[in-house]
Design a protein around this motif. Structure first.
Motif, PDB file in Angstrom:
ATOM      1  N   GLU A   7     -13.047 -23.439 -24.267  1.00  0.00           N
ATOM      2  CA  GLU A   7     -14.257 -24.557 -23.488  1.00  0.00           C
ATOM      3  C   GLU A   7     -14.661 -25.388 -24.470  1.00  0.00           C
ATOM      4  O   GLU A   7     -14.281 -26.295 -23.764  1.00  0.00           O
ATOM      5  CB  GLU A   7     -15.058 -23.474 -23.322  1.00  0.00           C
ATOM      6  N   LYS A  10     -11.968 -28.160 -24.252  1.00  0.00           N
ATOM      7  CA  LYS A  10     -11.659 -28.783 -23.199  1.00  0.00           C
ATOM      8  C   LYS A  10     -12.681 -30.265 -22.535  1.00  0.00           C
ATOM      9  O   LYS A  10     -12.576 -30.777 -22.831  1.00  0.00           O
ATOM     10  CB  LYS A  10     -11.819 -27.663 -21.867  1.00  0.00           C
ATOM     11  N   VAL A  11     -14.071 -29.259 -23.588  1.00  0.00           N
ATOM     12  CA  VAL A  11     -14.887 -30.311 -23.699  1.00  0.00           C
ATOM     13  C   VAL A  11     -14.782 -31.986 -24.362  1.00  0.00           C
ATOM     14  O   VAL A  11     -15.117 -32.713 -23.959  1.00  0.00           O
ATOM     15  CB  VAL A  11     -16.258 -29.584 -24.316  1.00  0.00           C
ATOM     16  N   ARG A  15     -14.652 -35.362 -22.844  1.00  0.00           N
ATOM     17  CA  ARG A  15     -15.227 -36.761 -22.889  1.00  0.00           C
ATOM     18  C   ARG A  15     -14.060 -37.515 -23.844  1.00  0.00           C
ATOM     19  O   ARG A  15     -14.978 -38.968 -23.596  1.00  0.00           O
ATOM     20  CB  ARG A  15     -16.215 -35.626 -24.328  1.00  0.00           C
ATOM     21  N   TYR A  21     -21.229 -36.787 -18.867  1.00  0.00           N
ATOM     22  CA  TYR A  21     -22.196 -34.993 -18.754  1.00  0.00           C
ATOM     23  C   TYR A  21     -21.489 -34.646 -17.200  1.00  0.00           C
ATOM     24  O   TYR A  21     -21.420 -32.963 -17.401  1.00  0.00           O
ATOM     25  CB  TYR A  21     -23.052 -35.154 -19.495  1.00  0.00           C
ATOM     26  N   ILE A  24     -17.885 -33.596 -16.702  1.00  0.00           N
ATOM     27  CA  ILE A  24     -17.049 -32.497 -17.403  1.00  0.00           C
ATOM     28  C   ILE A  24     -18.204 -31.403 -16.868  1.00  0.00           C
ATOM     29  O   ILE A  24     -17.415 -30.272 -16.653  1.00  0.00           O
ATOM     30  CB  ILE A  24     -18.078 -32.950 -18.979  1.00  0.00           C
ATOM     31  N   HIS A  25     -18.944 -31.149 -16.870  1.00  0.00           N
ATOM     32  CA  HIS A  25     -20.341 -29.967 -16.410  1.00  0.00           C
ATOM     33  C   HIS A  25     -19.435 -29.472 -14.815  1.00  0.00           C
ATOM     34  O   HIS A  25     -19.590 -28.463 -14.786  1.00  0.00           O
ATOM     35  CB  HIS A  25     -21.441 -30.561 -15.651  1.00  0.00           C
ATOM     36  N   THR A  28     -16.222 -28.333 -15.687  1.00  0.00           N
ATOM     37  CA  THR A  28     -15.928 -26.713 -16.713  1.00  0.00           C
ATOM     38  C   THR A  28     -17.173 -25.765 -16.561  1.00  0.00           C
ATOM     39  O   THR A  28     -17.543 -24.853 -17.043  1.00  0.00           O
ATOM     40  CB  THR A  28     -16.244 -27.281 -18.410  1.00  0.00           C
ATOM     41  N   VAL A  30     -19.875 -26.466 -17.915  1.00  0.00           N
ATOM     42  CA  VAL A  30     -20.826 -26.160 -19.350  1.00  0.00           C
ATOM     43  C   VAL A  30     -22.358 -27.066 -19.667  1.00  0.00           C
ATOM     44  O   VAL A  30     -22.179 -27.796 -18.520  1.00  0.00           O
ATOM     45  CB  VAL A  30     -20.501 -26.736 -20.235  1.00  0.00           C
ATOM     46  N   LYS A  32     -25.748 -28.935 -18.808  1.00  0.00           N
ATOM     47  CA  LYS A  32     -25.700 -30.589 -19.874  1.00  0.00           C
ATOM     48  C   LYS A  32     -26.378 -30.129 -20.790  1.00  0.00           C
ATOM     49  O   LYS A  32     -25.757 -30.779 -21.843  1.00  0.00           O
ATOM     50  CB  LYS A  32     -25.697 -31.609 -18.263  1.00  0.00           C
ATOM     51  N   LEU A  35     -23.591 -29.673 -23.314  1.00  0.00           N
ATOM     52  CA  LEU A  35     -23.232 -30.602 -23.631  1.00  0.00           C
ATOM     53  C   LEU A  35     -23.485 -31.725 -24.609  1.00  0.00           C
ATOM     54  O   LEU A  35     -22.391 -32.018 -25.303  1.00  0.00           O
ATOM     55  CB  LEU A  35     -22.565 -30.951 -22.413  1.00  0.00           C
TER      56      LEU A  35
END
Length: 200
Positions: A7, A10-11, A15, A21, A24-25, A28, A30, A32, A35
């Motif tokens: 994870e 991947k982030v 990026r 953000y 990406i959120h 994934t 994930v 913020k 992040l």
């Protein structure tokens, strides 16, 4: 943050490819806040952020330029249509009266609607006739808003304008109560202040 989980990797990859953000959120899930913990202090990520901000500003400028061109083209079309209509109807008394009323009492700032506001029922009836005869009016596009003083009964005023202008009460969009008025307005404004709209 030293974790090398899939994870996290991947982030980092997303990026470095220039994703925000929010993007990406979305990819994934994930949070913020996480992040930000992972990326906000990284110099290369800060550079990505600056580039995103710059690109967003450029996109806004381009979008504004496109909208300006669209509005200009639309204005030119409307102007051409207006000249044709004027030549066709300039000897029609109702047409010239209607233009005069709009010139004196109409809202010239609203680009998507035609609005005439007054306390004189007869003037607004002429405006309604003008709308219906010359603006290719769909009756469902007519709207009324009222400003009435607290000594005027709301139902009385709405029923009057509805009957007089032949606009159903279901097409009234606003009734605002004004607190006080002078003796002059009490004489001149028996039914309140009416705005007659023709929406698009």
């Amino acid at each position: 943050m030293t974790s090398k989980t899939a994870e996290f990797r991947k982030v980092m990859s997303l990026r470095k490819r220039g994703n925000s953000y929010t993007q990406i959120h979305k990819f994934t899930n994930v949070p913020k806040s996480t992040l930000s913990d992972w990326l906000s202090d990284e110099e290369w990520s800060i550079k990505v952020k600056r580039k995103l901000i710059k690109n967003n500003k450029l996109n806004l400028i381009r979008a504004a330029e496109v909208l300006t061109r669209i509005r200009k083209a639309r204005h030119e079309i409307f102007l051409k249509e207006a000249k044709i209509a004027y030549d066709k109807f300039k000897n029609d008394l109702l047409f010239t009266f209607g233009l005069g009323i709009y010139w004196g009492e109409g809202d010239k700032k609203s680009g998507n609607i035609v609005v005439v506001t007054n306390t004189d029922p007869n003037m607004l009836r002429v405006a309604a006739l003008f709308y219906r005869r010359y603006l290719n009016l769909d009756e469902s596009k007519l709207r009324i808003s009222l400003f009435i003083y607290k000594d005027i009964n709301i139902d009385f005023a709405m029923n009057f304008w509805s009957r007089f202008l032949k606009v159903p009460r279901s097409q009234f969009i606003k009734v605002k109560i004004l607190k006080s008025r002078s003796r002059l307005t009490k004489t001149k404004s028996k039914y309140g202040i009416c705005s007659l709209y023709r929406t698009r």
